[in-house]
Design a protein around this motif. Structure first.
Motif, PDB file in Angstrom:
ATOM      1  N   LYS A 261       0.831  -1.214   0.000  1.00 35.62           N
ATOM      2  CA  LYS A 261       0.000   0.000   0.000  1.00 35.62           C
ATOM      3  C   LYS A 261       0.861   1.258   0.000  1.00 35.62           C
ATOM      4  O   LYS A 261       0.551   2.230  -0.693  1.00 35.62           O
ATOM      5  CB  LYS A 261      -0.930  -0.010   1.207  1.00 35.62           C
ATOM      6  N   ILE A 262       1.946   1.245   0.778  1.00 38.35           N
ATOM      7  CA  ILE A 262       2.842   2.404   0.827  1.00 38.35           C
ATOM      8  C   ILE A 262       3.479   2.623  -0.540  1.00 38.35           C
ATOM      9  O   ILE A 262       3.542   3.753  -1.046  1.00 38.35           O
ATOM     10  CB  ILE A 262       3.919   2.212   1.913  1.00 38.35           C
ATOM     11  N   THR A 263       3.965   1.549  -1.165  1.00 39.24           N
ATOM     12  CA  THR A 263       4.592   1.654  -2.477  1.00 39.24           C
ATOM     13  C   THR A 263       3.601   2.160  -3.517  1.00 39.24           C
ATOM     14  O   THR A 263       3.931   3.026  -4.344  1.00 39.24           O
ATOM     15  CB  THR A 263       5.158   0.285  -2.912  1.00 39.24           C
ATOM     16  N   GLU A 264       2.380   1.671  -3.475  1.00 43.94           N
ATOM     17  CA  GLU A 264       1.342   2.123  -4.407  1.00 43.94           C
ATOM     18  C   GLU A 264       1.069   3.615  -4.225  1.00 43.94           C
ATOM     19  O   GLU A 264       0.935   4.363  -5.195  1.00 43.94           O
ATOM     20  CB  GLU A 264       0.066   1.320  -4.176  1.00 43.94           C
ATOM     21  N   PHE A 265       1.007   4.069  -2.975  1.00 43.13           N
ATOM     22  CA  PHE A 265       0.763   5.485  -2.688  1.00 43.13           C
ATOM     23  C   PHE A 265       1.913   6.346  -3.221  1.00 43.13           C
ATOM     24  O   PHE A 265       1.690   7.368  -3.872  1.00 43.13           O
ATOM     25  CB  PHE A 265       0.593   5.702  -1.183  1.00 43.13           C
ATOM     26  N   ILE A 266       3.148   5.930  -2.952  1.00 42.59           N
ATOM     27  CA  ILE A 266       4.303   6.702  -3.399  1.00 42.59           C
ATOM     28  C   ILE A 266       4.350   6.779  -4.922  1.00 42.59           C
ATOM     29  O   ILE A 266       4.642   7.831  -5.492  1.00 42.59           O
ATOM     30  CB  ILE A 266       5.606   6.092  -2.840  1.00 42.59           C
ATOM     31  N   ASN A 267       4.048   5.683  -5.599  1.00 40.83           N
ATOM     32  CA  ASN A 267       4.086   5.671  -7.063  1.00 40.83           C
ATOM     33  C   ASN A 267       2.958   6.471  -7.693  1.00 40.83           C
ATOM     34  O   ASN A 267       3.068   6.898  -8.837  1.00 40.83           O
ATOM     35  CB  ASN A 267       4.052   4.235  -7.582  1.00 40.83           C
ATOM     36  N   SER A 268       1.855   6.698  -6.985  1.00 41.32           N
ATOM     37  CA  SER A 268       0.706   7.386  -7.566  1.00 41.32           C
ATOM     38  C   SER A 268       0.616   8.862  -7.155  1.00 41.32           C
ATOM     39  O   SER A 268      -0.351   9.534  -7.498  1.00 41.32           O
ATOM     40  CB  SER A 268      -0.588   6.667  -7.174  1.00 41.32           C
ATOM     41  N   HIS A 269       1.614   9.368  -6.429  1.00 46.64           N
ATOM     42  CA  HIS A 269       1.582  10.759  -5.978  1.00 46.64           C
ATOM     43  C   HIS A 269       2.913  11.453  -6.254  1.00 46.64           C
ATOM     44  O   HIS A 269       3.959  10.820  -6.339  1.00 46.64           O
ATOM     45  CB  HIS A 269       1.282  10.829  -4.476  1.00 46.64           C
ATOM     46  N   ASN A 270       2.846  12.791  -6.388  1.00 53.98           N
ATOM     47  CA  ASN A 270       4.033  13.634  -6.491  1.00 53.98           C
ATOM     48  C   ASN A 270       4.238  14.314  -5.145  1.00 53.98           C
ATOM     49  O   ASN A 270       3.276  14.746  -4.504  1.00 53.98           O
ATOM     50  CB  ASN A 270       3.854  14.710  -7.565  1.00 53.98           C
ATOM     51  N   PHE A 271       5.493  14.451  -4.742  1.00 52.23           N
ATOM     52  CA  PHE A 271       5.822  15.065  -3.464  1.00 52.23           C
ATOM     53  C   PHE A 271       6.744  16.249  -3.706  1.00 52.23           C
ATOM     54  O   PHE A 271       7.688  16.156  -4.484  1.00 52.23           O
ATOM     55  CB  PHE A 271       6.548  14.060  -2.557  1.00 52.23           C
ATOM     56  N   SER A 272       6.463  17.370  -3.047  1.00 55.10           N
ATOM     57  CA  SER A 272       7.363  18.518  -3.113  1.00 55.10           C
ATOM     58  C   SER A 272       7.484  19.108  -1.712  1.00 55.10           C
ATOM     59  O   SER A 272       6.551  19.052  -0.904  1.00 55.10           O
ATOM     60  CB  SER A 272       6.855  19.566  -4.101  1.00 55.10           C
ATOM     61  N   PHE A 273       8.659  19.672  -1.435  1.00 59.24           N
ATOM     62  CA  PHE A 273       8.954  20.230  -0.117  1.00 59.24           C
ATOM     63  C   PHE A 273       9.517  21.621  -0.293  1.00 59.24           C
ATOM     64  O   PHE A 273      10.232  21.895  -1.256  1.00 59.24           O
ATOM     65  CB  PHE A 273       9.960  19.337   0.619  1.00 59.24           C
ATOM     66  N   ASP A 274       9.190  22.497   0.658  1.00 61.84           N
ATOM     67  CA  ASP A 274       9.655  23.870   0.594  1.00 61.84           C
ATOM     68  C   ASP A 274       9.845  24.387   2.017  1.00 61.84           C
ATOM     69  O   ASP A 274       9.181  23.920   2.946  1.00 61.84           O
ATOM     70  CB  ASP A 274       8.643  24.736  -0.156  1.00 61.84           C
ATOM     71  N   ILE A 275      10.750  25.336   2.167  1.00 61.91           N
ATOM     72  CA  ILE A 275      10.944  26.003   3.451  1.00 61.91           C
ATOM     73  C   ILE A 275      10.472  27.437   3.279  1.00 61.91           C
ATOM     74  O   ILE A 275      10.987  28.166   2.422  1.00 61.91           O
ATOM     75  CB  ILE A 275      12.417  25.955   3.891  1.00 61.91           C
ATOM     76  N   ASP A 276       9.463  27.849   4.071  1.00 52.01           N
ATOM     77  CA  ASP A 276       8.927  29.199   3.933  1.00 52.01           C
ATOM     78  C   ASP A 276       9.850  30.213   4.599  1.00 52.01           C
ATOM     79  O   ASP A 276      10.901  29.872   5.147  1.00 52.01           O
ATOM     80  CB  ASP A 276       7.491  29.287   4.457  1.00 52.01           C
ATOM     81  N   SER A 277       9.463  31.484   4.557  1.00 53.56           N
ATOM     82  CA  SER A 277      10.313  32.564   5.066  1.00 53.56           C
ATOM     83  C   SER A 277      10.542  32.483   6.574  1.00 53.56           C
ATOM     84  O   SER A 277      11.505  33.048   7.081  1.00 53.56           O
ATOM     85  CB  SER A 277       9.705  33.917   4.703  1.00 53.56           C
ATOM     86  N   THR A 278       9.676  31.768   7.293  1.00 56.55           N
ATOM     87  CA  THR A 278       9.861  31.617   8.745  1.00 56.55           C
ATOM     88  C   THR A 278      10.731  30.418   9.086  1.00 56.55           C
ATOM     89  O   THR A 278      11.008  30.162  10.246  1.00 56.55           O
ATOM     90  CB  THR A 278       8.505  31.460   9.464  1.00 56.55           C
ATOM     91  N   GLY A 279      11.145  29.665   8.065  1.00 53.31           N
ATOM     92  CA  GLY A 279      11.985  28.496   8.293  1.00 53.31           C
ATOM     93  C   GLY A 279      11.195  27.227   8.519  1.00 53.31           C
ATOM     94  O   GLY A 279      11.757  26.186   8.826  1.00 53.31           O
ATOM     95  N   LYS A 280       9.874  27.287   8.318  1.00 47.07           N
ATOM     96  CA  LYS A 280       9.030  26.110   8.516  1.00 47.07           C
ATOM     97  C   LYS A 280       9.009  25.260   7.237  1.00 47.07           C
ATOM     98  O   LYS A 280       8.826  25.778   6.145  1.00 47.07           O
ATOM     99  CB  LYS A 280       7.615  26.552   8.872  1.00 47.07           C
ATOM    100  N   LEU A 281       9.205  23.957   7.409  1.00 44.41           N
ATOM    101  CA  LEU A 281       9.165  23.036   6.283  1.00 44.41           C
ATOM    102  C   LEU A 281       7.715  22.722   5.939  1.00 44.41           C
ATOM    103  O   LEU A 281       6.923  22.362   6.809  1.00 44.41           O
ATOM    104  CB  LEU A 281       9.901  21.738   6.637  1.00 44.41           C
ATOM    105  N   THR A 282       7.374  22.881   4.675  1.00 45.95           N
ATOM    106  CA  THR A 282       6.037  22.533   4.219  1.00 45.95           C
ATOM    107  C   THR A 282       6.151  21.471   3.128  1.00 45.95           C
ATOM    108  O   THR A 282       7.124  21.464   2.381  1.00 45.95           O
ATOM    109  CB  THR A 282       5.283  23.754   3.655  1.00 45.95           C
ATOM    110  N   SER A 283       5.192  20.595   3.074  1.00 41.71           N
ATOM    111  CA  SER A 283       5.193  19.558   2.042  1.00 41.71           C
ATOM    112  C   SER A 283       3.856  19.590   1.308  1.00 41.71           C
ATOM    113  O   SER A 283       2.813  19.857   1.900  1.00 41.71           O
ATOM    114  CB  SER A 283       5.442  18.187   2.649  1.00 41.71           C
ATOM    115  N   ILE A 284       3.906  19.297   0.037  1.00 39.89           N
ATOM    116  CA  ILE A 284       2.713  19.245  -0.795  1.00 39.89           C
ATOM    117  C   ILE A 284       2.684  17.886  -1.480  1.00 39.89           C
ATOM    118  O   ILE A 284       3.661  17.482  -2.111  1.00 39.89           O
ATOM    119  CB  ILE A 284       2.705  20.368  -1.846  1.00 39.89           C
ATOM    120  N   VAL A 285       1.576  17.187  -1.325  1.00 41.01           N
ATOM    121  CA  VAL A 285       1.393  15.873  -1.937  1.00 41.01           C
ATOM    122  C   VAL A 285       0.231  15.984  -2.902  1.00 41.01           C
ATOM    123  O   VAL A 285      -0.873  16.371  -2.509  1.00 41.01           O
ATOM    124  CB  VAL A 285       1.113  14.794  -0.873  1.00 41.01           C
TER     125      VAL A 285
END
Length: 70
Positions: free
Chosen positions: A41-65
């Motif tokens: 199930k984990i492998t299926e989820f990873i293969n069917s989604h795009n992941f991106s990560f960003d650090i905002d101006s306050t230094g907080k890590l945000t992720s978008i799936v």
């Protein structure tokens, strides 16, 4: 890159993770063990989604799936 920039934290780095495309090299014969249902199930989820990560101006890590949407 200057040492002052490194000390002040002014250096930005990007990172990504990719599945390997080349086979593993070994002298020993590898045996296959069946994947657990949770691992499938984990492998299926990873293969069917795009992941991106960003650090905002306050230094907080945000992720978008997002769904790849076949």
């Amino acid at each position: 890159m200057k040492n002052e920039e490194i000390k002040k934290g002014g250096v930005e780095m990007n990172a990504c993770a990719m599945k390997p495309k080349l086979p593993y090299v070994t002298k020993n014969t590898l045996t296959r063990t069946p994947a657990s249902e949770e691992n499938k199930k984990i492998t299926e989820f990873i293969n069917s989604h795009n992941f991106s990560f960003d650090i905002d101006s306050t230094g907080k890590l945000t992720s978008i799936v997002t769904n790849k949407g076949k």
